[in-house]
Design a protein around this motif. Sequence first.
Motif, short mmCIF file in Angstrom:
data_model
loop_
_atom_site.label_atom_id
_atom_site.label_comp_id
_atom_site.label_asym_id
_atom_site.label_seq_id
_atom_site.Cartn_x
_atom_site.Cartn_y
_atom_site.Cartn_z
N SER A 86 21.49 24.71 26.41
CA SER A 86 20.90 25.91 25.81
C SER A 86 21.86 27.09 25.88
N SER A 88 21.46 31.34 25.75
CA SER A 88 20.47 32.40 25.79
C SER A 88 21.10 33.74 26.14
N PRO A 89 20.87 34.80 25.39
CA PRO A 89 20.14 34.77 24.13
C PRO A 89 20.97 34.06 23.06
N ALA A 90 20.32 33.64 22.00
CA ALA A 90 20.99 32.92 20.92
C ALA A 90 21.32 33.84 19.75
N VAL A 100 25.96 36.19 27.35
CA VAL A 100 25.25 34.95 27.02
C VAL A 100 25.30 34.02 28.22
#
Length: 163
Positions: A86, A88-90, A100
């Motif tokens: 993942s 985050s944030p994207a 990030v």
Amino acid sequence: MGLYKADGSRITKSAFPSTTAGITDPEVIVTQDVYATRHSDEGSYYPGTSNDSKPEGSVKTLAFKAGQVVRQSAINALYPAAVIDSISPATGGVAGGTVVTITGKNLDGVTSVTFNGVAGTALNVVSATKLTVTTPAVAAGVRDVVLVDDAGNTTKTGGFTYA
């Protein structure tokens, strides 16, 4: 896991201390002692409870003795490719500056993160499963995020959107 010289400096895959001793999946001769690391809580009954602050762990054991002969494939297996689970944030601004967090596996060997081919800054490998990086300025749009490590590049296609 990380591999280190006796003085504590990290050994990259390309700088693994050895000389070729064969041809197909060549045997190599280790030219200096190489140590592996692990976290102090690995193998304990309560994993994840350690205050071990080193991303690759602080427990050091001898992995290869100078003069030992091993197959190149055995060394390659110690440098698994990074995996991105993942980001985050994207999403962030085109001016960059978004911190990030990338989670995944085998992130402890990551040496660079790029967004649409532009290197992020302030890369901080927190652990083998987490790193942080600050986004560079990039034109608006959905952009690929690429992690560079000893095993090559790992790409998360469309992993970050610049708005």
